[in-house]
Motif scaffolding. Sequence first.
Motif, PDB file in Angstrom:
ATOM      1  N   LYS A   1       0.854  -1.219  -0.163  1.00 46.49           N
ATOM      2  CA  LYS A   1       0.048  -0.181  -0.112  1.00 46.49           C
ATOM      3  C   LYS A   1       1.053   1.350  -0.287  1.00 46.49           C
ATOM      4  O   LYS A   1       2.248   1.374   0.739  1.00 46.49           O
ATOM      5  CB  LYS A   1      -1.102   0.131   1.362  1.00 46.49           C
ATOM      6  N   ASP A   2       0.666   2.215  -1.404  1.00 50.23           N
ATOM      7  CA  ASP A   2       1.245   3.208  -0.514  1.00 50.23           C
ATOM      8  C   ASP A   2       0.674   4.729   0.543  1.00 50.23           C
ATOM      9  O   ASP A   2      -0.048   3.909   0.951  1.00 50.23           O
ATOM     10  CB  ASP A   2       0.890   4.025  -1.950  1.00 50.23           C
ATOM     11  N   GLU A   3       1.187   5.546  -0.128  1.00 49.22           N
ATOM     12  CA  GLU A   3       0.758   6.871   1.514  1.00 49.22           C
ATOM     13  C   GLU A   3      -0.715   6.680   1.247  1.00 49.22           C
ATOM     14  O   GLU A   3      -1.158   6.999   2.878  1.00 49.22           O
ATOM     15  CB  GLU A   3       1.287   7.713   1.272  1.00 49.22           C
ATOM     16  N   LEU A   4      -1.557   6.570   0.941  1.00 52.05           N
ATOM     17  CA  LEU A   4      -2.706   7.056   0.498  1.00 52.05           C
ATOM     18  C   LEU A   4      -3.645   5.967   0.898  1.00 52.05           C
ATOM     19  O   LEU A   4      -4.798   5.996   0.676  1.00 52.05           O
ATOM     20  CB  LEU A   4      -3.781   8.104  -1.064  1.00 52.05           C
ATOM     21  N   GLY A   5      -2.607   4.776   1.133  1.00 49.93           N
ATOM     22  CA  GLY A   5      -3.492   3.542   1.624  1.00 49.93           C
ATOM     23  C   GLY A   5      -4.116   2.638   0.191  1.00 49.93           C
ATOM     24  O   GLY A   5      -5.105   1.376   0.807  1.00 49.93           O
ATOM     25  N   LYS A   6      -4.200   2.768  -1.087  1.00 55.16           N
ATOM     26  CA  LYS A   6      -3.907   2.356  -2.304  1.00 55.16           C
ATOM     27  C   LYS A   6      -3.006   0.915  -2.913  1.00 55.16           C
ATOM     28  O   LYS A   6      -1.557   1.246  -2.424  1.00 55.16           O
ATOM     29  CB  LYS A   6      -4.359   3.250  -3.844  1.00 55.16           C
ATOM     30  N   GLU A   7      -3.174   0.240  -3.621  1.00 53.15           N
ATOM     31  CA  GLU A   7      -2.735  -0.985  -3.351  1.00 53.15           C
ATOM     32  C   GLU A   7      -1.410  -0.958  -4.737  1.00 53.15           C
ATOM     33  O   GLU A   7      -2.301  -0.022  -5.242  1.00 53.15           O
ATOM     34  CB  GLU A   7      -3.348  -1.826  -4.161  1.00 53.15           C
ATOM     35  N   LYS A   8      -0.341  -0.588  -4.465  1.00 53.26           N
ATOM     36  CA  LYS A   8       0.767  -0.795  -5.779  1.00 53.26           C
ATOM     37  C   LYS A   8       1.765  -2.014  -5.455  1.00 53.26           C
ATOM     38  O   LYS A   8       1.064  -2.571  -4.940  1.00 53.26           O
ATOM     39  CB  LYS A   8       1.734   0.524  -5.687  1.00 53.26           C
ATOM     40  N   GLN A   9       2.551  -2.049  -7.057  1.00 53.48           N
ATOM     41  CA  GLN A   9       3.689  -3.347  -7.158  1.00 53.48           C
ATOM     42  C   GLN A   9       4.239  -2.874  -5.886  1.00 53.48           C
ATOM     43  O   GLN A   9       5.047  -1.600  -6.382  1.00 53.48           O
ATOM     44  CB  GLN A   9       3.680  -3.250  -8.585  1.00 53.48           C
ATOM     45  N   HIS A  10       5.144  -3.601  -5.556  1.00 54.49           N
ATOM     46  CA  HIS A  10       6.620  -3.829  -4.043  1.00 54.49           C
ATOM     47  C   HIS A  10       7.111  -3.350  -4.887  1.00 54.49           C
ATOM     48  O   HIS A  10       7.529  -3.467  -6.144  1.00 54.49           O
ATOM     49  CB  HIS A  10       6.955  -4.870  -4.199  1.00 54.49           C
ATOM     50  N   THR A  11       8.138  -1.932  -4.589  1.00 54.55           N
ATOM     51  CA  THR A  11       8.764  -1.331  -5.475  1.00 54.55           C
ATOM     52  C   THR A  11      10.078  -1.175  -4.243  1.00 54.55           C
ATOM     53  O   THR A  11      10.070  -1.581  -3.148  1.00 54.55           O
ATOM     54  CB  THR A  11       8.638   0.218  -5.977  1.00 54.55           C
ATOM     55  N   VAL A  12      11.512  -1.348  -4.635  1.00 51.16           N
ATOM     56  CA  VAL A  12      12.395  -0.930  -4.159  1.00 51.16           C
ATOM     57  C   VAL A  12      12.392   0.174  -3.412  1.00 51.16           C
ATOM     58  O   VAL A  12      12.263   1.173  -4.319  1.00 51.16           O
ATOM     59  CB  VAL A  12      14.038  -1.784  -4.522  1.00 51.16           C
ATOM     60  N   SER A  13      12.650   0.317  -1.995  1.00 54.76           N
ATOM     61  CA  SER A  13      12.623   2.059  -1.636  1.00 54.76           C
ATOM     62  C   SER A  13      14.119   2.679  -1.693  1.00 54.76           C
ATOM     63  O   SER A  13      15.039   1.907  -2.029  1.00 54.76           O
ATOM     64  CB  SER A  13      11.842   1.980  -0.265  1.00 54.76           C
ATOM     65  N   SER A  14      13.893   4.474  -1.019  1.00 50.84           N
ATOM     66  CA  SER A  14      15.745   4.898  -1.336  1.00 50.84           C
ATOM     67  C   SER A  14      16.343   4.063   0.114  1.00 50.84           C
ATOM     68  O   SER A  14      16.181   3.415   0.706  1.00 50.84           O
ATOM     69  CB  SER A  14      15.175   6.069  -0.541  1.00 50.84           C
ATOM     70  N   PHE A  15      17.635   4.009  -0.674  1.00 49.43           N
ATOM     71  CA  PHE A  15      18.875   3.775  -0.076  1.00 49.43           C
ATOM     72  C   PHE A  15      19.768   4.939   0.106  1.00 49.43           C
ATOM     73  O   PHE A  15      19.741   5.511  -0.545  1.00 49.43           O
ATOM     74  CB  PHE A  15      18.785   2.789  -0.169  1.00 49.43           C
ATOM     75  N   TYR A  16      20.791   4.664   1.450  1.00 47.49           N
ATOM     76  CA  TYR A  16      21.533   5.975   1.728  1.00 47.49           C
ATOM     77  C   TYR A  16      22.983   4.964   2.381  1.00 47.49           C
ATOM     78  O   TYR A  16      22.858   5.069   3.616  1.00 47.49           O
ATOM     79  CB  TYR A  16      21.140   6.831   2.274  1.00 47.49           C
ATOM     80  N   PHE A  17      24.045   4.695   1.267  1.00 45.21           N
ATOM     81  CA  PHE A  17      25.579   4.027   1.506  1.00 45.21           C
ATOM     82  C   PHE A  17      26.597   4.757   1.454  1.00 45.21           C
ATOM     83  O   PHE A  17      26.381   5.405   0.438  1.00 45.21           O
ATOM     84  CB  PHE A  17      25.201   2.523   1.448  1.00 45.21           C
TER      85      PHE A  17
END
Length: 213
Positions: A43-59
């Motif tokens: 679910k996105d920020e609005l509660g709607k379903e979406k396909q999984h995506t790789v989120s942000s990172f910082y290394f």
Amino acid sequence: MKSTKKNILFFGLLIATPLVAFSIYHWYEKNKQQLPIYGGMEKDELGKEKQHTVSSFYFTNQQNKKISTDYIKNKIWVADYFFTHCASICPKMTSNLALVQQAFIKDDEVKILSFTVDPERDSAQRLQEYATLYHVNNLQWQLLTGDKKDLYRFARNDLQIVATSGDGGPDDFIHSEKLVLIDKECHIRGYYDGTEKTQVEQLINDIQRLKQE
């Protein structure tokens, strides 16, 4: 005599036809059919379903530079988890990833990111030594270290390379042979055994397919 030749030809065609059809189907499956999207729905920020995506990172990479999600923006990329003191599967995985690097050495559209599971020992300096050993192109291939909890969360929640649970604490450890293929929209498009050359060859082929989407 002519009848015998006709019979031989008939049975030859009878045998060859399904073989040809199978070969065409196998080629289509391997080269033309769209690659699947892995990871399920979320679910996105609005509660709607979406396909999984790789989120942000910082290394931090082998050159002691900060690397964020901006590095792979609008790129096709391959990810894996390793550690420099590994004497079992990691050397083979890294050597096979070098084949991926070589296949796309002049292609800025393709990147490789290797995340350490042992950040306490894998400093930027140690990663640079490892990069030199395996002829890593610093412009295309990033060896990344950082906070263990962040690294392990990214492996489990974003790349989904292991099914085990854990919090990235002192007793937590991840060891996986998987290479993960991610597209320009940060969708996971494939998992491959990084110790098997045939699987790595398939990965290279699938990267080429993604470039055509």
